[in-house]
Design an enzyme around this catalytic site. Structure first.
Site, mmCIF file in Angstrom:
data_model
loop_
_atom_site.group_PDB
_atom_site.id
_atom_site.type_symbol
_atom_site.label_atom_id
_atom_site.label_comp_id
_atom_site.label_asym_id
_atom_site.label_seq_id
_atom_site.Cartn_x
_atom_site.Cartn_y
_atom_site.Cartn_z
ATOM 1 N N THR A 7 -124.265 -7.533 59.006
ATOM 2 C CA THR A 7 -124.581 -6.346 58.218
ATOM 3 C C THR A 7 -123.370 -5.953 57.405
ATOM 4 O O THR A 7 -122.287 -6.505 57.578
ATOM 5 C CB THR A 7 -125.008 -5.170 59.122
ATOM 6 O OG1 THR A 7 -125.683 -4.216 58.327
ATOM 7 C CG2 THR A 7 -123.832 -4.523 59.803
ATOM 8 N N GLY A 162 -124.119 -7.713 48.822
ATOM 9 C CA GLY A 162 -125.375 -8.431 49.044
ATOM 10 C C GLY A 162 -125.483 -9.698 48.223
ATOM 11 O O GLY A 162 -126.115 -10.674 48.641
ATOM 12 N N CYS A 165 -122.460 -12.052 50.288
ATOM 13 C CA CYS A 165 -122.487 -12.319 51.733
ATOM 14 C C CYS A 165 -123.898 -12.708 52.163
ATOM 15 O O CYS A 165 -124.846 -11.948 51.953
ATOM 16 C CB CYS A 165 -122.028 -11.079 52.498
ATOM 17 S SG CYS A 165 -122.122 -11.263 54.289
ATOM 18 N N THR A 168 -125.904 -10.189 54.355
ATOM 19 C CA THR A 168 -126.144 -8.863 53.785
ATOM 20 C C THR A 168 -127.269 -8.965 52.766
ATOM 21 O O THR A 168 -127.254 -9.868 51.935
ATOM 22 C CB THR A 168 -124.854 -8.339 53.106
ATOM 23 O OG1 THR A 168 -123.802 -8.295 54.075
ATOM 24 C CG2 THR A 168 -125.061 -6.953 52.518
#
Length: 178
Positions: A7, A162, A165, A168
């Site tokens: 996350t 996002g 990664c 994410t």
């Protein structure tokens, strides 16, 4: 047995405003198990924002304990965080929990770790989780070079994380205190 991980949680404070946001992806190994998890919450009568990264079950356990500490210390964020970190470090069962928390209220933002650390971030920006470095770098650049609000910075920086990664996603939850 593998735990659920992956996350990005980001907090940005500017003046008397703070935003805390996170993505919704939960990963088990290399499989996305859920894309819409809520890892940012309001607690203590909506006066404290908390975001968590790491093992999901571990994070929920710590979140419950943190909320109890806030109740015990009448919402004093720093005192509750220090007490949680002390317990986390010294309790044999808690010591095994693998998670990190960011907590923020109207005046303070803190990163709380299982090593007993309670950190007040420099420049009002902090991030945890797999995409934390990407989000924090993007947020710092945006904060230093734009007049965007904390919420706008968190939204744009989480978008960048996002994109970079694999743990994410772009399903974001952002909470603010103004």
């Amino acid at each position: 047995m593998e735990q659920f991980h992956g996350t990005t949680i980001l907090s940005v404070r500017r003046g008397d405003k703070v935003a805390l946001g996170g993505d919704g992806q939960v990963t088990l190994g290399n499989i996305v198990m859920k894309g819409g998890a809520r890892k940012v919450r309001r607690i203590y009568n909506n006066q404290v924002l908390v975001g968590f990264a790491g093992g999901t079950a571990d994070a929920f356990s710590l979140l419950d304990r943190f909320e109890a500490k806030l109740e015990k210390h009448q919402g004093n964020l720093t005192r509750a965080a220090v007490e949680l970190a002390k317990d986390w470090r010294t309790d044999r069962l808690l010591r095994r929990l693998e998670a990190m928390l960011i907590a923020a209220d109207a005046t303070t933002t803190l990163v709380i770790t299982g090593n007993g650390d309670v950190l007040d971030p420099e420049g009002g920006i902090c991030a945890i989780g797999s995409g934390g470095s990407y989000a924090q770098a993007a947020a710092r650049a945006l904060a230093e070079n734009t007049d965007l609000s904390p919420r706008e910075i968190v939204e744009k920086a989480l978008g960048i994380a996002g994109d970079m990664c694999i743990y994410t996603n772009h399903n974001r939850i952002i909470e603010t205190i103004e």
